[in-house]
Design an enzyme around this catalytic site. Sequence first.
Site, mmCIF file in Angstrom:
data_model
loop_
_atom_site.group_PDB
_atom_site.id
_atom_site.type_symbol
_atom_site.label_atom_id
_atom_site.label_comp_id
_atom_site.label_asym_id
_atom_site.label_seq_id
_atom_site.Cartn_x
_atom_site.Cartn_y
_atom_site.Cartn_z
ATOM 1 N N ASP A 21 -6.989 4.451 1.460
ATOM 2 C CA ASP A 21 -7.125 3.096 1.042
ATOM 3 C C ASP A 21 -7.578 2.126 2.172
ATOM 4 O O ASP A 21 -7.330 1.089 2.022
ATOM 5 C CB ASP A 21 -6.091 2.583 0.261
ATOM 6 C CG ASP A 21 -4.662 2.287 1.067
ATOM 7 O OD1 ASP A 21 -4.697 2.747 2.083
ATOM 8 O OD2 ASP A 21 -3.949 1.799 0.461
ATOM 9 N N GLU A 35 3.735 -4.492 -11.945
ATOM 10 C CA GLU A 35 5.271 -4.251 -12.577
ATOM 11 C C GLU A 35 5.493 -5.338 -13.334
ATOM 12 O O GLU A 35 6.395 -5.055 -14.564
ATOM 13 C CB GLU A 35 6.003 -4.416 -11.326
ATOM 14 C CG GLU A 35 5.885 -3.283 -10.184
ATOM 15 C CD GLU A 35 6.140 -3.255 -8.826
ATOM 16 O OE1 GLU A 35 5.933 -2.388 -7.823
ATOM 17 O OE2 GLU A 35 6.740 -4.388 -8.623
ATOM 18 N N HIS A 48 3.366 -13.875 -5.755
ATOM 19 C CA HIS A 48 2.164 -14.355 -4.909
ATOM 20 C C HIS A 48 1.004 -13.361 -5.596
ATOM 21 O O HIS A 48 0.183 -13.426 -5.259
ATOM 22 C CB HIS A 48 2.440 -13.673 -3.711
ATOM 23 C CG HIS A 48 2.563 -12.025 -3.642
ATOM 24 N ND1 HIS A 48 3.762 -11.562 -4.277
ATOM 25 C CD2 HIS A 48 2.197 -11.092 -2.725
ATOM 26 C CE1 HIS A 48 3.742 -10.164 -4.052
ATOM 27 N NE2 HIS A 48 2.776 -9.845 -3.086
ATOM 28 N N HIS A 63 0.861 -1.240 0.146
ATOM 29 C CA HIS A 63 -0.059 -0.111 -0.111
ATOM 30 C C HIS A 63 1.010 1.223 -0.024
ATOM 31 O O HIS A 63 0.575 2.243 -0.566
ATOM 32 C CB HIS A 63 -0.771 -0.043 1.398
ATOM 33 C CG HIS A 63 -2.018 -1.076 1.145
ATOM 34 N ND1 HIS A 63 -3.259 -0.932 0.895
ATOM 35 C CD2 HIS A 63 -1.831 -2.206 1.565
ATOM 36 C CE1 HIS A 63 -4.124 -1.863 1.051
ATOM 37 N NE2 HIS A 63 -3.088 -2.941 1.191
ATOM 38 N N TRP A 123 -0.809 -6.879 -6.208
ATOM 39 C CA TRP A 123 -1.312 -6.050 -7.234
ATOM 40 C C TRP A 123 -0.070 -5.285 -7.724
ATOM 41 O O TRP A 123 -0.047 -5.213 -9.103
ATOM 42 C CB TRP A 123 -2.594 -5.142 -6.941
ATOM 43 C CG TRP A 123 -3.049 -4.504 -8.413
ATOM 44 C CD1 TRP A 123 -3.044 -3.070 -8.285
ATOM 45 C CD2 TRP A 123 -3.601 -4.964 -9.398
ATOM 46 N NE1 TRP A 123 -3.488 -2.612 -9.473
ATOM 47 C CE2 TRP A 123 -3.860 -3.806 -10.118
ATOM 48 C CE3 TRP A 123 -3.640 -5.976 -9.758
ATOM 49 C CZ2 TRP A 123 -4.474 -4.025 -11.397
ATOM 50 C CZ3 TRP A 123 -4.193 -6.357 -11.092
ATOM 51 C CH2 TRP A 123 -4.693 -5.207 -11.946
#
Length: 431
Positions: free
Chosen positions: A112, A330, A322, A16, A325
């Site tokens: 967020d 990336e 994993h 985040h 996001w």
Amino acid sequence: MAAAHVLVFPFPAQGHMNCMMHFATGLLGAGLHPPRLGDAAAALAAGSRRLHFMSVPDGLPDDHARAVGDFLEHMELLRTKGSVAYRVLLTSLVRAGDDSAGFPPVTCVVADLSIPRLSIPRLFELGELPFPAGGDLDEPVRGVPGMENFLRRRDLPSFSRGCGNPMLQKVNEDTAHSRKARALVLNTAASMEGPALAHIAPNMRDVFAIGPLHTMFPAPAAAGSLWRADDGCMAWLDVLPDRSVVYMSLGSLTVISLEQFTEFLHGLVAAGYPFLWVLRPDMSAALREAITAAGDSKARVVEWAPQLDVLRHRAVGCFLTHAGWNSTLEAAVEGVPTVCWPFFADQQMNSRFVGGVWRTGLDMKDVCDRAVVERMVREAMESGEIRASAQALARQLRRDVADDCGSSAAEFQRLVGFIKVLSLSMADTGQ
């Protein structure tokens, strides 16, 4: 017009903070004031008089590990103790700004902490959720518009599994709260998630798709990082052939057992490619075994890697991830094929999109077997079809962020205008 002053509040986790740092960098470039609540990236703060760092307590001791197993406890403390301190700080910033730093009053908050999963209430209504822990995970899920043909139970967030999971109920409650926001800002591109955006838009007052943020607004590599990256792995990559290396990183929170670690290790060794493996400091007991099993010439093990630089390196042929996001974006921007082994939250859904929608990699969820690891790594490294899909998506994403014609670039400019209008309306109403 009143000066626009944006308060950017990330959830206190590595992924985040990474995303929000790039977002804050973009706001700076647009001439706004974006302070960010957090302790990291002091170097970036020192480089700009318009970026100010502040923090609020999360209710846990400084030496607490804040591991994924404590997630619900952490969320509850943030909601109770942390929110009190946050509201006190926000009230002061809205009324008077920060005179010591020369900042005007805050006019907009981007947070967020409440992540909308707008289909979850509907899945409850249809009886799709919750489903029993022993149920068929390959059962199709029909209640998510645009995903009827490929979504399965196993592709839903991990907290959907098993009746009575408190996290599932919390997300359901947070979804209703999120709909009250003035707008939803998403780190994605219309070319990647057009149907999902079309589903979300009617349920929100406004939606902005402005990603991939790390490509649009690069920030210093160390900004926001909780660990120091081992740059020495770049020299190790430099002497290896093009597309010959498997890069493996399971992110900042994934927990693996010794048995799973052993299966991954044997699978990677059997695949026969050199590999660069990120094993976080809290996993460091496995370092010696990994190096001994593979040999120094075939493996490099680091506690943390400069991931963007690694994915851009010509020697990297695939990414065992994993499917967080940030990592998904990336890899997509660099056109790197992926093998996805999701752990929790959104990662199950991300991995399904990688394998079943974009076709840029393979979905290995719910399996940790050396033979499967070997087979999927080899396929990701050698498949011309997967590589072509990955490179095609990369080209599209670069078009999306292009200043002259990109959809994400245009959406970001629309967002900046939206924030400025909010600032003006606050000045006019005295709020």
